[in-house]
Design a protein around this motif. Structure first.
Motif, short mmCIF file in Angstrom:
data_model
loop_
_atom_site.label_atom_id
_atom_site.label_comp_id
_atom_site.label_asym_id
_atom_site.label_seq_id
_atom_site.Cartn_x
_atom_site.Cartn_y
_atom_site.Cartn_z
N ARG A 7 3.64 2.23 2.55
CA ARG A 7 2.74 3.24 3.14
C ARG A 7 2.11 2.65 4.41
O ARG A 7 1.76 1.46 4.45
CB ARG A 7 1.67 3.66 2.13
CG ARG A 7 0.85 2.49 1.64
CD ARG A 7 -0.16 2.82 0.56
NE ARG A 7 -0.62 1.60 -0.07
CZ ARG A 7 -1.57 0.80 0.41
NH1 ARG A 7 -2.21 1.12 1.52
NH2 ARG A 7 -1.91 -0.30 -0.22
N SER A 10 -1.29 0.50 4.81
CA SER A 10 -1.33 -0.93 4.48
C SER A 10 -1.27 -1.77 5.74
O SER A 10 -0.36 -1.61 6.57
CB SER A 10 -0.13 -1.28 3.58
OG SER A 10 0.19 -2.65 3.70
N ASN A 12 -0.43 -4.74 5.96
CA ASN A 12 0.77 -5.58 5.96
C ASN A 12 2.01 -4.78 6.38
O ASN A 12 2.91 -5.33 7.03
CB ASN A 12 0.95 -6.20 4.57
CG ASN A 12 -0.15 -7.20 4.28
OD1 ASN A 12 -0.51 -7.99 5.14
ND2 ASN A 12 -0.71 -7.17 3.08
N GLY A 33 4.01 2.61 -2.62
CA GLY A 33 2.75 1.89 -2.78
C GLY A 33 1.56 2.83 -2.73
O GLY A 33 1.67 3.97 -2.24
N GLY A 34 0.43 2.38 -3.27
CA GLY A 34 -0.76 3.22 -3.31
C GLY A 34 -0.47 4.54 -4.00
O GLY A 34 0.21 4.57 -5.04
N GLN A 52 5.19 -5.59 -4.24
CA GLN A 52 4.23 -5.28 -3.18
C GLN A 52 4.96 -4.76 -1.96
O GLN A 52 6.19 -4.86 -1.86
CB GLN A 52 3.45 -6.55 -2.80
CG GLN A 52 2.48 -6.99 -3.89
CD GLN A 52 1.69 -8.22 -3.49
OE1 GLN A 52 2.19 -9.09 -2.79
NE2 GLN A 52 0.46 -8.31 -3.92
N ILE A 53 4.18 -4.24 -1.04
CA ILE A 53 4.70 -3.79 0.25
C ILE A 53 4.16 -4.72 1.34
O ILE A 53 3.07 -5.29 1.15
CB ILE A 53 4.30 -2.32 0.52
CG1 ILE A 53 2.78 -2.12 0.32
CG2 ILE A 53 5.10 -1.38 -0.35
CD1 ILE A 53 2.26 -0.75 0.70
N GLU A 65 7.03 -10.42 2.35
CA GLU A 65 5.99 -11.19 3.05
C GLU A 65 5.92 -10.72 4.50
O GLU A 65 6.82 -10.98 5.31
CB GLU A 65 6.18 -12.71 2.98
CG GLU A 65 5.73 -13.32 1.66
CD GLU A 65 4.24 -13.10 1.34
OE1 GLU A 65 3.42 -12.96 2.27
OE2 GLU A 65 3.90 -13.04 0.15
N SER A 66 4.80 -10.06 4.80
CA SER A 66 4.68 -9.38 6.09
C SER A 66 4.81 -10.34 7.28
O SER A 66 5.47 -10.01 8.28
CB SER A 66 3.34 -8.65 6.16
OG SER A 66 2.25 -9.54 5.93
N1 GSH Z 1 1.31 -11.52 1.17
C1 GSH Z 1 1.88 -10.21 1.08
C2 GSH Z 1 0.81 -9.27 0.53
C3 GSH Z 1 1.37 -7.88 0.31
C4 GSH Z 1 0.31 -6.95 -0.24
O1 GSH Z 1 -0.76 -7.38 -0.73
N2 GSH Z 1 0.61 -5.66 -0.18
C5 GSH Z 1 -0.31 -4.68 -0.73
C6 GSH Z 1 -0.67 -3.63 0.33
S1 GSH Z 1 -1.46 -4.33 1.74
C7 GSH Z 1 0.36 -3.95 -1.87
O2 GSH Z 1 1.56 -4.02 -2.05
N3 GSH Z 1 -0.44 -3.22 -2.65
C8 GSH Z 1 0.05 -2.41 -3.72
C9 GSH Z 1 0.16 -0.98 -3.33
O3 GSH Z 1 0.03 -0.64 -2.14
O4 GSH Z 1 0.42 -0.16 -4.23
C10 GSH Z 1 2.35 -9.76 2.47
O5 GSH Z 1 1.74 -10.20 3.46
O6 GSH Z 1 3.33 -9.00 2.58
#
Ligand code: GSH
Length: 205
Positions: A7, A10, A12, A33-34, A52-53, A65-66
């Motif tokens: 999404r 985010s 990232n 996500g979300g 994760q996204i 990993e973004s």
């Molecule tokens: N270290 C990872 C962190 C990824 C992360 O925390 N993603 C969050 C969104 S910013 C996520 O997947 N949240 C679960 C969701 O959106 O449902 C990166 O930088 O990609």
């Protein structure tokens, strides 16, 4: 054609979308996500075991990993986004790690309290403390940008993409902020870039 899962609210995912646009690669973005869900499926887990996204797919390359995605796109398709000199490169790229390990954790409670209004974050005292912690990090950014146009020096690069997404969030959250002329000047420069305008929607969510 690249595919980016995640999404756009985010920070990232914004990094990946901005980097793809910056290096001129067409991409399809799939909302997961979300509120969109979609991270619990076996197929998603096979792409990213962290569930994760973002996830990036480029042909038979799949990455999570973004910051790694930003570096990959810059190294494979970008010109000049990564400093060829190892010292210059490290001095710029440390800001990407700083974004993940320092700025994002400091800013997240502000977003949770003021925008997402999550239980446990919305008390005024909690928000004030979170803003103070984030301001301490933004002060470091202000110092870095006081005497150079971009984080790595004279040229726009991968660190500006990554930390620029954080600045977008910080400068557009509904809180009172200390004036940061250097950060604000840098952010205005970044937002003039077409790829940033695609990646960084408003309002922050
Ligand atoms: N270290 C990872 C962190 C990824 C992360 O925390 N993603 C969050 C969104 S910013 C996520 O997947 N949240 C679960 C969701 O959106 O449902 C990166 O930088 O990609």
């Amino acid at each position: 054609m690249l595919t980016i899962w995640g999404r756009l609210s985010s920070v990232n995912v914004q990094k990946a979308v901005w980097a793809a646009g910056e290096v001129g690669q067409a991409f399809e973005r799939i909302d997961v996500g979300g509120p969109f869900g979609g991270l619990d499926t076996p197929d998603y887990g096979a792409m990213n075991p962290n569930r994760q996204i973002p996830v990036l797919r480029d042909g038979d390359v799949t990455l999570w990993e973004s910051n790694t995605i930003v570096r990959y796109l810059a190294a494979r398709y970008g010109e000049g986004l990564i400093d060829a000199d190892p010292v210059g490169r490290a001095q710029a790229e440390r800001w990407m790690d700083w974004m993940l390990s320092e700025l994002q954790p400091a800013m997240a409670p502000v977003l949770f309290g003021t925008v997402r209004k999550l239980p446990g974050y919305t008390e005024p005292a909690q928000i004030a403390a979170a803003v103070a912690r984030a301001e301490a990090k933004i002060a470091i950014l202000e110092d870095q940008l006081a005497d150079r146009p971009f984080l790595g020096g004279e040229r726009f690069g991968v660190a500006d993409i990554t930390v620029g997404c954080g600045a977008h969030r910080w400068l557009n959250m509904p809180v009172e902020r200390i004036a940061r002329p250097s950060v604000e000047r840098w952010y205005a420069t970044l937002m003039a870039r077409p790829a940033a305008q695609v990646a960084l929607p408003l309002p922050v969510a």
